[in-house]
Design a protein around this motif. Structure first.
Motif, short mmCIF file in Angstrom:
data_model
loop_
_atom_site.label_atom_id
_atom_site.label_comp_id
_atom_site.label_asym_id
_atom_site.label_seq_id
_atom_site.Cartn_x
_atom_site.Cartn_y
_atom_site.Cartn_z
N LYS A 122 -37.84 2.32 -8.54
CA LYS A 122 -37.68 1.91 -7.15
C LYS A 122 -39.03 2.03 -6.44
O LYS A 122 -39.70 3.06 -6.54
CB LYS A 122 -36.64 2.77 -6.45
N PRO A 123 -39.43 0.98 -5.72
CA PRO A 123 -40.72 1.02 -5.03
C PRO A 123 -40.86 2.21 -4.08
O PRO A 123 -41.94 2.77 -3.93
CB PRO A 123 -40.77 -0.30 -4.26
N GLU A 124 -39.76 2.61 -3.46
CA GLU A 124 -39.81 3.73 -2.52
C GLU A 124 -40.24 5.03 -3.22
O GLU A 124 -40.92 5.86 -2.62
CB GLU A 124 -38.44 3.94 -1.85
N MET A 125 -39.85 5.18 -4.46
CA MET A 125 -40.23 6.38 -5.22
C MET A 125 -41.75 6.41 -5.45
O MET A 125 -42.39 7.45 -5.30
CB MET A 125 -39.48 6.42 -6.54
N ILE A 126 -42.30 5.26 -5.79
CA ILE A 126 -43.74 5.19 -6.01
C ILE A 126 -44.48 5.36 -4.68
O ILE A 126 -45.52 6.02 -4.62
CB ILE A 126 -44.13 3.89 -6.73
N GLN A 127 -43.94 4.78 -3.61
CA GLN A 127 -44.56 4.96 -2.29
C GLN A 127 -44.61 6.44 -1.91
O GLN A 127 -45.62 6.93 -1.39
CB GLN A 127 -43.78 4.19 -1.22
N THR A 128 -43.55 7.16 -2.18
CA THR A 128 -43.50 8.60 -1.89
C THR A 128 -44.56 9.34 -2.71
O THR A 128 -45.27 10.21 -2.18
CB THR A 128 -42.10 9.17 -2.18
N ALA A 129 -44.66 9.00 -3.98
CA ALA A 129 -45.65 9.65 -4.85
C ALA A 129 -47.07 9.34 -4.36
O ALA A 129 -47.92 10.23 -4.31
CB ALA A 129 -45.47 9.19 -6.29
N LEU A 130 -47.31 8.09 -3.99
CA LEU A 130 -48.64 7.72 -3.49
C LEU A 130 -48.96 8.45 -2.19
O LEU A 130 -50.08 8.92 -1.99
CB LEU A 130 -48.74 6.21 -3.30
N LYS A 131 -47.98 8.56 -1.31
CA LYS A 131 -48.19 9.28 -0.05
C LYS A 131 -48.55 10.73 -0.31
O LYS A 131 -49.43 11.30 0.35
CB LYS A 131 -46.95 9.17 0.83
#
Length: 145
Positions: A122-131
């Motif tokens: 899920k893109p949101e999971m990667i966004q969280t990791a990047l943040k």
């Protein structure tokens, strides 16, 4: 800022039937196509596979060099770009899967799946990791050439 497109060189085959394609930044990325349209499709797939292979092996991924005359820009496919961004951010900060998992409060398996180009994350999971790593993805739209 990292631009997710790599220069590719398209050369006609000696027999005049089709094109072969190479990526100066990724020597292992070689492909071809029956015509120019097919060569562009094959080039995008080849780029994705070369980058995915480097991610899977834990290899360095060079930043794309500037597009020169006679070269074409091939974009990193959308499904791979967030995973590539995460991989590059982790490498730059010398953070391994276990360290990131601890920061995110998840298992190392979850991080490994986030980096796996074949896993649908899920893109949101990667966004969280990047943040968590102080990064974000910015998407731009351009007119087609």
């Amino acid at each position: 800022m990292y631009t997710a497109r790599y220069p590719a060189i398209f050369l006609p085959e000696d027999d005049g039937k089709g094109y072969h394609v190479r990526f100066p930044d990724l020597p292992e990325a070689l492909t071809g196509g029956d015509d120019l349209d097919d060569a562009f499709v094959q080039a995008a797939d080849c780029l994705a596979e070369a980058l995915a292979g480097r991610i899977a092996r834990g290899d360095d991924i060079p930043a794309p060099t500037r597009i020169k005359r006679g070269q074409n820009a091939i974009g990193v496919p959308l499904y791979l770009a967030p995973k590539l961004a995460l991989y590059l951010a982790m490498r730059k900060q010398h953070i391994n899967n276990t360290d990131l998992a601890k920061r995110l409060g998840v298992s190392e398996t979850v991080v490994r799946r986030m980096l796996n180009p074949k896993h649908n994350t899920k893109p949101e999971m990667i966004q969280t990791a990047l943040k968590t790593l102080g990064k974000r993805i910015v998407i731009t739209f351009e007119d087609a050439a």
